[in-house]
Design a protein around this motif. Structure first.
Motif: not given
Length: 109
Positions: A106, A36, A102, A38-39, A47, A42-43, A109
């Protein structure tokens, strides 16, 4: 014959196997929270919420593990151990909810 004064006199080492299984579960939850995180680039901070929930669940499982290990050893020796169905059910629900979050993340996004 095992020494009855030793605390870990179980020949099958069942408490140790259970301890290792819980540790693997906790490690998997920590790894899930890292996915989570790692996102975040981007988000954004959206996250971080699931990562915190996953880490809190792993921490609660770790605290429960520490408390129940000693009790299980004593219960096995006295042959009066009770099943921990509630804790296992709560962990299963938590993992299922985290998987659903999750999967939603996925697909969204």
């Amino acid at each position: 014959m095992p020494d009855p004064t030793r605390l870990q006199a179980d020949d099958g080492l069942q408490p140790e196997r259970t301890l290792l299984a819980w540790r693997r579960t906790i490690l998997a939850m920590v790894v899930c929270s890292c996915f989570f995180l790692r996102w975040v680039p981007q988000h954004g901070w959206l996250a971080v919420g699931p990562a915190i929930v996953c880490l809190l669940a792993a921490g609660a499982a770790w605290l429960r593990l520490r408390r129940s290990y000693q009790r299980n050893l004593i219960g096995l020796q006295a042959e009066i151990i009770a099943s921990g169905v509630t804790v296992n059910l709560l962990l299963a629900v938590c993992v299922t909810v985290l998987c659903a979050v999750e999967l939603f993340a996925i697909l969204a996004w």
